[in-house]
Write a protein that holds these residues in place. Sequence first.
Motif, PDB file in Angstrom:
ATOM      1  N   THR A 141     -21.566   8.583 -39.003  1.00  0.00           N
ATOM      2  CA  THR A 141     -21.198   7.188 -38.770  1.00  0.00           C
ATOM      3  C   THR A 141     -20.364   6.678 -39.935  1.00  0.00           C
ATOM      4  OG1 THR A 141     -22.043   4.987 -38.191  1.00  0.00           O
ATOM      5  CG2 THR A 141     -23.251   6.203 -39.885  1.00  0.00           C
ATOM      6  N   GLY A 142     -19.577   5.665 -39.693  1.00  0.00           N
ATOM      7  CA  GLY A 142     -18.738   5.102 -40.730  1.00  0.00           C
ATOM      8  C   GLY A 142     -17.714   4.154 -40.138  1.00  0.00           C
ATOM      9  N   GLU A 143     -17.015   3.470 -41.014  1.00  0.00           N
ATOM     10  CA  GLU A 143     -15.992   2.545 -40.563  1.00  0.00           C
ATOM     11  C   GLU A 143     -14.750   3.316 -40.111  1.00  0.00           C
ATOM     12  OE1 GLU A 143     -16.763  -0.416 -40.150  1.00  0.00           O
ATOM     13  OE2 GLU A 143     -18.400  -0.860 -41.544  1.00  0.00           O
ATOM     14  N   TYR A 144     -13.760   2.604 -39.632  1.00  0.00           N
ATOM     15  CA  TYR A 144     -12.509   3.181 -39.163  1.00  0.00           C
ATOM     16  C   TYR A 144     -11.838   3.987 -40.279  1.00  0.00           C
ATOM     17  CZ  TYR A 144      -7.691   3.323 -37.390  1.00  0.00           C
ATOM     18  OH  TYR A 144      -6.444   3.729 -36.973  1.00  0.00           O
ATOM     19  N   HIS A 195     -19.781   4.372 -34.386  1.00  0.00           N
ATOM     20  CA  HIS A 195     -19.130   3.340 -35.187  1.00  0.00           C
ATOM     21  C   HIS A 195     -20.192   2.522 -35.920  1.00  0.00           C
ATOM     22  CE1 HIS A 195     -15.131   4.119 -33.820  1.00  0.00           C
ATOM     23  NE2 HIS A 195     -15.442   3.934 -32.538  1.00  0.00           N
ATOM     24  N   GLN A 196     -19.719   1.610 -36.738  1.00  0.00           N
ATOM     25  CA  GLN A 196     -20.605   0.700 -37.452  1.00  0.00           C
ATOM     26  C   GLN A 196     -20.578  -0.678 -36.784  1.00  0.00           C
ATOM     27  OE1 GLN A 196     -21.990   1.122 -41.273  1.00  0.00           O
ATOM     28  NE2 GLN A 196     -22.439   2.894 -40.004  1.00  0.00           N
ATOM     29  N   GLN A 197     -21.659  -1.419 -36.943  1.00  0.00           N
ATOM     30  CA  GLN A 197     -21.718  -2.781 -36.432  1.00  0.00           C
ATOM     31  C   GLN A 197     -22.499  -3.652 -37.412  1.00  0.00           C
ATOM     32  OE1 GLN A 197     -23.805  -2.659 -32.705  1.00  0.00           O
ATOM     33  NE2 GLN A 197     -25.735  -2.049 -33.611  1.00  0.00           N
ATOM     34  N   ALA A 198     -22.333  -4.946 -37.282  1.00  0.00           N
ATOM     35  CA  ALA A 198     -22.992  -5.884 -38.183  1.00  0.00           C
ATOM     36  C   ALA A 198     -24.486  -5.960 -37.883  1.00  0.00           C
ATOM     37  CB  ALA A 198     -22.377  -7.266 -38.052  1.00  0.00           C
ATOM     38  N   GLU A 236     -24.167  -7.004 -43.830  1.00  0.00           N
ATOM     39  CA  GLU A 236     -24.732  -5.651 -43.765  1.00  0.00           C
ATOM     40  C   GLU A 236     -24.220  -4.925 -42.523  1.00  0.00           C
ATOM     41  OE1 GLU A 236     -28.949  -5.215 -44.346  1.00  0.00           O
ATOM     42  OE2 GLU A 236     -29.051  -7.162 -45.361  1.00  0.00           O
ATOM     43  N   ARG A 237     -24.106  -3.610 -42.625  1.00  0.00           N
ATOM     44  CA  ARG A 237     -23.606  -2.807 -41.521  1.00  0.00           C
ATOM     45  C   ARG A 237     -24.607  -1.720 -41.178  1.00  0.00           C
ATOM     46  NH1 ARG A 237     -19.423  -4.678 -38.840  1.00  0.00           N
ATOM     47  NH2 ARG A 237     -18.277  -2.711 -38.706  1.00  0.00           N
ATOM     48  N   LYS A 238     -24.631  -1.315 -39.925  1.00  0.00           N
ATOM     49  CA  LYS A 238     -25.496  -0.223 -39.475  1.00  0.00           C
ATOM     50  C   LYS A 238     -24.786   0.559 -38.386  1.00  0.00           C
ATOM     51  CE  LYS A 238     -27.976  -2.691 -35.803  1.00  0.00           C
ATOM     52  NZ  LYS A 238     -29.309  -3.053 -35.263  1.00  0.00           N
ATOM     53  N   ALA A 239     -25.299   1.742 -38.109  1.00  0.00           N
ATOM     54  CA  ALA A 239     -24.704   2.590 -37.077  1.00  0.00           C
ATOM     55  C   ALA A 239     -25.055   2.076 -35.688  1.00  0.00           C
ATOM     56  CB  ALA A 239     -25.193   4.020 -37.233  1.00  0.00           C
ATOM     57  N   TYR A 260     -27.881  13.319 -40.602  1.00  0.00           N
ATOM     58  CA  TYR A 260     -27.118  12.140 -40.199  1.00  0.00           C
ATOM     59  C   TYR A 260     -26.356  11.645 -41.406  1.00  0.00           C
ATOM     60  CZ  TYR A 260     -25.981   8.343 -37.026  1.00  0.00           C
ATOM     61  OH  TYR A 260     -25.296   7.497 -36.179  1.00  0.00           O
ATOM     62  N   LEU A 261     -25.038  11.615 -41.310  1.00  0.00           N
ATOM     63  CA  LEU A 261     -24.180  11.308 -42.449  1.00  0.00           C
ATOM     64  C   LEU A 261     -23.514   9.951 -42.313  1.00  0.00           C
ATOM     65  CD1 LEU A 261     -22.372  14.774 -42.581  1.00  0.00           C
ATOM     66  CD2 LEU A 261     -24.299  14.038 -43.991  1.00  0.00           C
ATOM     67  N   LYS A 262     -23.447   9.215 -43.397  1.00  0.00           N
ATOM     68  CA  LYS A 262     -22.706   7.970 -43.439  1.00  0.00           C
ATOM     69  C   LYS A 262     -21.467   8.188 -44.276  1.00  0.00           C
ATOM     70  CE  LYS A 262     -22.942   3.061 -44.587  1.00  0.00           C
ATOM     71  NZ  LYS A 262     -23.781   1.958 -45.126  1.00  0.00           N
ATOM     72  N   PHE A 263     -20.318   8.014 -43.663  1.00  0.00           N
ATOM     73  CA  PHE A 263     -19.045   8.256 -44.349  1.00  0.00           C
ATOM     74  C   PHE A 263     -18.508   6.962 -44.941  1.00  0.00           C
ATOM     75  CE2 PHE A 263     -19.491  11.686 -41.355  1.00  0.00           C
ATOM     76  CZ  PHE A 263     -19.005  12.786 -42.031  1.00  0.00           C
TER      77      PHE A 263
END
Length: 209
Positions: A34-37, A177-180, A190-193, A206-209
């Motif tokens: 998961t991660g932002e654009y 993707h990430q969401q608020a 704050e953001r989460k998957a 599970y990786l956060k990029f």
Amino acid sequence: LVEGLRVRLNCMRCYMSENKKPLWPKTIEVIGGTGEYESGKTTFGVTICPGPDTLVYDFEKSSSSYEQDLGFTRIDVANEMQKKFPSGYKPIDVFKWWISHVHSIPAGQYRVIVAGPASDIEQGLADYVLANPREFGKTPAQYMKMAALMWGDMKAKWKQILSDIAARCETFYFTTHQQAVWKGDKPSKERKAKGKETLFEMASLYLKF
């Protein structure tokens, strides 16, 4: 972290000979990212095992830039759906087409299967479960009265699907993707998957990029 993972992947690229080494020092059947654009989610997936041993279900045209250089098998889901439903289609149509295609893949044909974003699959899966309550031993009235029953069946079906895909390859990799994160009645910084907890439960990594 992302750069370190890329370096590690370059050291672990799969062999294209008959005697292929395992992809990982220890078995990792399901990986989530998961991660932002433009954070590197897709890049990670298509470089686990570069070449024709990787199949990519591209739901948002995010892997087309890498296809020619890395030589993986890419399925442009939007193009496939446009050909099948030229007058338009719904998320449930995408899910039914996708799961049928997954079931057509012989075990071992691909070493890595990539799909992203998983939320596109989940939306269609939820619509499918809601439209087919009797497949899960329920009635339409039960789903209408108790939404939790439907979501429970949806999560169980999702788990079954993820297990099935993982059994067809060495590693199944999905992106989200990430969401608020909402606090009270408004979104916070704050953001989460995105995605149901089934995704997190099934992933060995599970990786956060």
